[in-house]
Scaffold this motif. Structure first.
Motif, PDB file in Angstrom:
ATOM      1  N   PHE A  13       0.834  -1.202   0.000  1.00 38.93           N
ATOM      2  CA  PHE A  13       0.000   0.000   0.000  1.00 38.93           C
ATOM      3  C   PHE A  13       0.871   1.255   0.000  1.00 38.93           C
ATOM      4  N   ASP A  14       1.992   1.236   0.727  1.00 39.80           N
ATOM      5  CA  ASP A  14       2.917   2.377   0.691  1.00 39.80           C
ATOM      6  C   ASP A  14       3.387   2.656  -0.737  1.00 39.80           C
ATOM      7  N   GLY A  15       3.573   1.616  -1.520  1.00 39.84           N
ATOM      8  CA  GLY A  15       4.044   1.802  -2.888  1.00 39.84           C
ATOM      9  C   GLY A  15       2.943   2.097  -3.880  1.00 39.84           C
ATOM     10  N   GLU A  16       1.823   1.427  -3.769  1.00 40.48           N
ATOM     11  CA  GLU A  16       0.804   1.476  -4.816  1.00 40.48           C
ATOM     12  C   GLU A  16      -0.526   2.081  -4.403  1.00 40.48           C
ATOM     13  N   GLY A  17      -0.781   2.210  -3.122  1.00 42.50           N
ATOM     14  CA  GLY A  17      -2.103   2.623  -2.665  1.00 42.50           C
ATOM     15  C   GLY A  17      -2.279   4.120  -2.558  1.00 42.50           C
ATOM     16  N   TRP A  18      -3.524   4.523  -2.387  1.00 40.74           N
ATOM     17  CA  TRP A  18      -3.857   5.911  -2.092  1.00 40.74           C
ATOM     18  C   TRP A  18      -5.163   5.948  -1.324  1.00 40.74           C
ATOM     19  N   GLU A  46      -2.100 -11.221  -9.293  1.00 40.59           N
ATOM     20  CA  GLU A  46      -1.955 -11.987  -8.061  1.00 40.59           C
ATOM     21  C   GLU A  46      -1.688 -11.083  -6.859  1.00 40.59           C
ATOM     22  N   VAL A  47      -0.945  -9.980  -7.052  1.00 38.79           N
ATOM     23  CA  VAL A  47      -0.651  -9.110  -5.909  1.00 38.79           C
ATOM     24  C   VAL A  47      -1.926  -8.485  -5.333  1.00 38.79           C
ATOM     25  N   LEU A  48      -2.936  -8.209  -6.156  1.00 42.32           N
ATOM     26  CA  LEU A  48      -4.194  -7.679  -5.619  1.00 42.32           C
ATOM     27  C   LEU A  48      -4.933  -8.741  -4.825  1.00 42.32           C
ATOM     28  N   LEU A  49      -4.905  -9.972  -5.315  1.00 39.37           N
ATOM     29  CA  LEU A  49      -5.543 -11.072  -4.589  1.00 39.37           C
ATOM     30  C   LEU A  49      -4.829 -11.315  -3.259  1.00 39.37           C
ATOM     31  N   ALA A 128       9.385  -6.290   1.303  1.00 41.68           N
ATOM     32  CA  ALA A 128       8.976  -7.131   0.171  1.00 41.68           C
ATOM     33  C   ALA A 128       7.707  -6.590  -0.480  1.00 41.68           C
ATOM     34  N   GLY A 129       6.780  -6.081   0.330  1.00 42.70           N
ATOM     35  CA  GLY A 129       5.559  -5.486  -0.219  1.00 42.70           C
ATOM     36  C   GLY A 129       5.851  -4.229  -1.014  1.00 42.70           C
ATOM     37  N   LEU A 130       6.743  -3.366  -0.492  1.00 47.20           N
ATOM     38  CA  LEU A 130       7.118  -2.173  -1.239  1.00 47.20           C
ATOM     39  C   LEU A 130       7.781  -2.573  -2.560  1.00 47.20           C
ATOM     40  N   TRP A 131       8.650  -3.590  -2.506  1.00 48.26           N
ATOM     41  CA  TRP A 131       9.297  -4.073  -3.724  1.00 48.26           C
ATOM     42  C   TRP A 131       8.258  -4.601  -4.720  1.00 48.26           C
ATOM     43  N   ASP A 132       7.286  -5.372  -4.247  1.00 46.46           N
ATOM     44  CA  ASP A 132       6.256  -5.897  -5.149  1.00 46.46           C
ATOM     45  C   ASP A 132       5.463  -4.771  -5.806  1.00 46.46           C
ATOM     46  N   GLY A 133       5.303  -3.650  -5.093  1.00 43.67           N
ATOM     47  CA  GLY A 133       4.571  -2.528  -5.656  1.00 43.67           C
ATOM     48  C   GLY A 133       5.421  -1.632  -6.539  1.00 43.67           C
TER      49      GLY A 133
END
Length: 172
Positions: A13-18, A46-49, A128-133
């Motif tokens: 969420f830090d990378g992709e969310g708003w 898959e990342v959204l799921l 890892a989540g920031l990297w995925d985003g």
């Protein structure tokens, strides 16, 4: 819920969310909303799921939104005050200051300070989540040796006030 998956979700969420709030004329109130967009050519990414599973099934996934010449866009979203508050409560222990501020503003609350990334192994999951985003890996032509390639890994973020907090945290 799994703390590592929640930490991953916070990084993503830090990378992709708003988050924000829109004034709805028929209600006369601001309606909180949070969303994560992702492109996917083979159906829902898959990342959204994974993001939705990490949050215990919170939110809904919509799309695709199709624009000619572009990959279809899917979205995870919540648009009720209780759901936006639940999102904030679940990911707040790991979330960076910018997104904490967005969620607080959307909910009409005071912003809280982001936590320190020191000493807790769940921060690896956040990274890892920031990297995925936001992460990117590439092979680039070597600057001085023709025919050679060099690997490059990067995470990009912008800031009006110096180094973005989440990149400083990611480097730790």
């Amino acid at each position: 819920m799994d703390r590592y998956e929640l930490a991953w979700a916070a990084g993503f969420f830090d990378g992709e969310g708003w988050a924000g709030a829109a004034l709805q004329r028929e209600r006369g109130t601001r309606q909180p909303h949070a969303r994560v967009n992702q492109a996917g050519g083979e159906g829902v990414p898959e990342v959204l799921l994974r993001f939705q599973r990490a949050l215990g099934g919170l939110g809904r996934i919509g799309g695709p939104d199709v624009v000619e010449g572009r990959r279809p866009i899917y979205r995870w979203e919540v648009s009720s005050r209780p759901d936006v508050r639940t999102l904030r409560d679940l990911v707040a222990p790991w979330l960076g200051g910018v997104k904490l501020g967005q969620l607080a503003d959307a909910l009409g609350l005071s912003a809280t300070a982001a936590a320190s990334a020191e000493g807790d192994p769940t921060w690896w999951a956040w990274a890892a989540g920031l990297w995925d985003g936001e992460g990117c890996s590439a092979l680039l032509r070597h600057r001085t040796h023709a025919g050679y390639l060099t690997p490059e890994l990067s995470v990009r973020q912008s800031s009006l006030t110096g180094s973005p907090e989440v990149l400083v945290r990611f480097m730790k």
